[in-house]
Design a protein around this motif. Sequence first.
Motif, PDB file in Angstrom:
ATOM      1  N   VAL A   1       0.838  -1.194   0.000  1.00  9.50           N
ATOM      2  CA  VAL A   1       0.000   0.000   0.000  1.00  9.50           C
ATOM      3  C   VAL A   1       0.878   1.251   0.000  1.00  9.50           C
ATOM      4  O   VAL A   1       0.554   2.243  -0.653  1.00  9.50           O
ATOM      5  CB  VAL A   1      -0.943  -0.015   1.226  1.00  9.50           C
TER       6      VAL A   1
ATOM      7  N   ILE B   1       1.792   2.089  -3.441  1.00 11.60           N
ATOM      8  CA  ILE B   1       0.625   2.648  -4.152  1.00 11.60           C
ATOM      9  C   ILE B   1       0.551   4.149  -3.870  1.00 11.60           C
ATOM     10  O   ILE B   1       0.403   4.970  -4.779  1.00 11.60           O
ATOM     11  CB  ILE B   1      -0.688   1.980  -3.654  1.00 11.60           C
ATOM     12  N   GLU B   2       0.657   4.487  -2.599  1.00  9.88           N
ATOM     13  CA  GLU B   2       0.547   5.905  -2.209  1.00  9.88           C
ATOM     14  C   GLU B   2       1.639   6.709  -2.878  1.00  9.88           C
ATOM     15  O   GLU B   2       1.399   7.816  -3.366  1.00  9.88           O
ATOM     16  CB  GLU B   2       0.637   6.025  -0.680  1.00  9.88           C
TER      17      GLU B   2
ATOM     18  N   ILE C   1       0.869   7.185  -6.670  1.00  9.37           N
ATOM     19  CA  ILE C   1      -0.193   8.166  -6.924  1.00  9.37           C
ATOM     20  C   ILE C   1       0.295   9.583  -6.613  1.00  9.37           C
ATOM     21  O   ILE C   1       0.203  10.484  -7.443  1.00  9.37           O
ATOM     22  CB  ILE C   1      -1.453   7.856  -6.068  1.00  9.37           C
TER      23      ILE C   1
END
Lengths: 90, 90, 90, 90, 90, 90, 90, 90, 90, 90
Positions: J49, J52-53, J56
């Motif tokens: 995760v 992912i952060e 983005i």
Amino acid sequence: MATAIVLLKTDRRKVTDTAERILEIPSVSEVYSISGRHDLMVIIKCETVDMIEYVITDALLKVEGVLDSETMFAFRSYEKREAGRAVDVD
Amino acid sequence: MATAIVLLKTDRRKVTDTAERILEIPSVSEVYSISGRHDLMVIIKCETVDMIEYVITDALLKVEGVLDSETMFAFRSYEKREAGRAVDVD
Amino acid sequence: MATAIVLLKTDRRKVTDTAERILEIPSVSEVYSISGRHDLMVIIKCETVDMIEYVITDALLKVEGVLDSETMFAFRSYEKREAGRAVDVD
Amino acid sequence: MATAIVLLKTDRRKVTDTAERILEIPSVSEVYSISGRHDLMVIIKCETVDMIEYVITDALLKVEGVLDSETMFAFRSYEKREAGRAVDVD
Amino acid sequence: MATAIVLLKTDRRKVTDTAERILEIPSVSEVYSISGRHDLMVIIKCETVDMIEYVITDALLKVEGVLDSETMFAFRSYEKREAGRAVDVD
Amino acid sequence: MATAIVLLKTDRRKVTDTAERILEIPSVSEVYSISGRHDLMVIIKCETVDMIEYVITDALLKVEGVLDSETMFAFRSYEKREAGRAVDVD
Amino acid sequence: MATAIVLLKTDRRKVTDTAERILEIPSVSEVYSISGRHDLMVIIKCETVDMIEYVITDALLKVEGVLDSETMFAFRSYEKREAGRAVDVD
Amino acid sequence: MATAIVLLKTDRRKVTDTAERILEIPSVSEVYSISGRHDLMVIIKCETVDMIEYVITDALLKVEGVLDSETMFAFRSYEKREAGRAVDVD
Amino acid sequence: MATAIVLLKTDRRKVTDTAERILEIPSVSEVYSISGRHDLMVIIKCETVDMIEYVITDALLKVEGVLDSETMFAFRSYEKREAGRAVDVD
Amino acid sequence: MATAIVLLKTDRRKVTDTAERILEIPSVSEVYSISGRHDLMVIIKCETVDMIEYVITDALLKVEGVLDSETMFAFRSYEKREAGRAVDVD
């Protein structure tokens, strides 16, 4: 003094009855029949935030005729207390 | 007595200044800093609807710092003025 | 003269019937079947704001077939009918 | 007779000026300063749909001060003014 | 020639049936199953606006399976009638 | 044949010019000036989905005057013009 | 540590009961009764994303009184663990 | 203890920087980078509502990179950490 | 290859069951339980657009537990799997 | 494997360029040009995760041409590719 403003959608056939029942709730200071998507706007004033929550959750939202609600909390009140425009509110 | 409620989005760096300037407008009875998508809620009370319109259009919406507005008109006020329980509501 | 404009969502099988029943309410001056998300737009004109509220709450919203409403209040009417500049409208 | 209703968001510092300029457009029968998210509501009545389109696109939307618009078309008008049932409206 | 475009939300188990029933309505020229929040888009073309209103209100919205609708009216059609790109529409 | 429907918000002072420029794009079959929050509705018909994408991305959205868009894709077209069941439309 | 924030609309007559039932779900760290369109905000913290999904889907959304939900996932947590404002979070 | 939850839309090129600046504001207890339409969610805890208002208006909304905000106020906190019923959370 | 993405709101007590039933539909390549206002996101890949429409209308929307849907169509896929530039994805 | 889905509104004159730049970001597995209010849909798959952060916030949202974003996180992936039940997808 804590203040909350609640916009209510009511059963369209019972707007007046619902307003009158809400008006009987202690701490409810004003009820308006308003323009827009909601039917009523209710102003609640209590000594504490806890009491505000109690009034909304345990009294206001349980009144027959209430269908939906949107609540606003007043973080600060700039009320003008008439006269010499005295500031220093609640 | 006619009542209008105006929700305002203000310049995020000038919320307090804008609120204080609005409070100086005659007929503005209350200004709240509120939760939600708007920053301020303003309550205007005038003798006539014409005056309400004038206050919103010629004074409130021209205050520096105001970015967007949504207005509600109170068709009827159920303020608790009656009987013993009467609370002093302006 | 106070004016309110009400947008109505009606039972989709009874748009015409609902419009006709609304048209019989005194103070309702015009009913339009409109494009958009709503089905009908109703214009109400009364001597006072109190009467407007009564007509909406006690008559219009109780008509069978009305499902949802959004109300706009006209703070000011700039109708062209007055004075010299009068243009022949409708 | 074709009817369109246009809701306008205007420059918040020029609501009255914008309303007055719009009122001078032929075929514009009424302009209201309204509650809600929009500032003005304009009613346009023309002999044909083509003229309605021309008035909106070539006149109304080009008025200085207009920022955004939402248009509704009246598919049918149930105005009370005709025939026997005529009620005395405005 | 008047044109209206209607976006429909239908009973999710009856999209195809509903589309086929709508297609049988005279004046309905095209029915599309579309992406987005709606299920069907219907294009209606009639000689007059009155007929458009009748088709929507008395036929389209009464079809079984239709749950909600949003209507757009074409104020003007710029249809390109193929060939020599002849303009001059309706 | 693939079909897409595009709703456009245009520069409010250039609705007609924008519509006319869009009409010149090959594959654009119809352009309507519509009611609602958008100004124009464009129907695009191409042999393949790839061409639809190309027309929207490389031609339509680059037309001067276009400000915002919402696109719908027709998964299936139920147009009446074909075969036996053909009804006489427009 | 994975974190999700869930906004809930509950049966308006059972806000408190629903909040208390939710509080008993392991991994639910906080429940707030909030202003706005929702009634409750729930913060869930689990070792893994899989567990978060399980808690929401198999426990939270099945609590009696829950009507609707909107979920936010925390991609990253910048929690300040008091003291010397130590950064470096989970 | 009063709690407010603020959802922020930030300059898309400065999400991390903005989060870090916000984390330095006293009373800000948690900052999350979240899914959805907003970029950050900030939890503020203060002794009084007045301080909450001050933190949001005079500190949070003035941080460079913040573009838009939506605020929720916690009328009541059902946090599990206290007393006997304490469950082992995170 | 045509691709559609469908966001689904499901019966909140049957999210997992609904997801598993959807997964059994041929042409459904992925099902995600997602954050936001929807519960599931479904990716459908078919040889033709006609098949996509059939899968959505005749299979997906008829699965028990599905309450509402919003569909997006992929006009073009920029998937990295092809040719030289291929990056190792999932 | 963690998955996020990002809907992007891009500069309408640079949709293709923006898509191609996004496709070069490692961890971006698919980019679609989609129907609806957004222009592109991006699927990101990472081991954690945190990654992912990072993708983005530090890569995707900084690509030139991106104007606005809405992010969905996949709490659980029901992809068919695994184990026995494997169906032949795309």
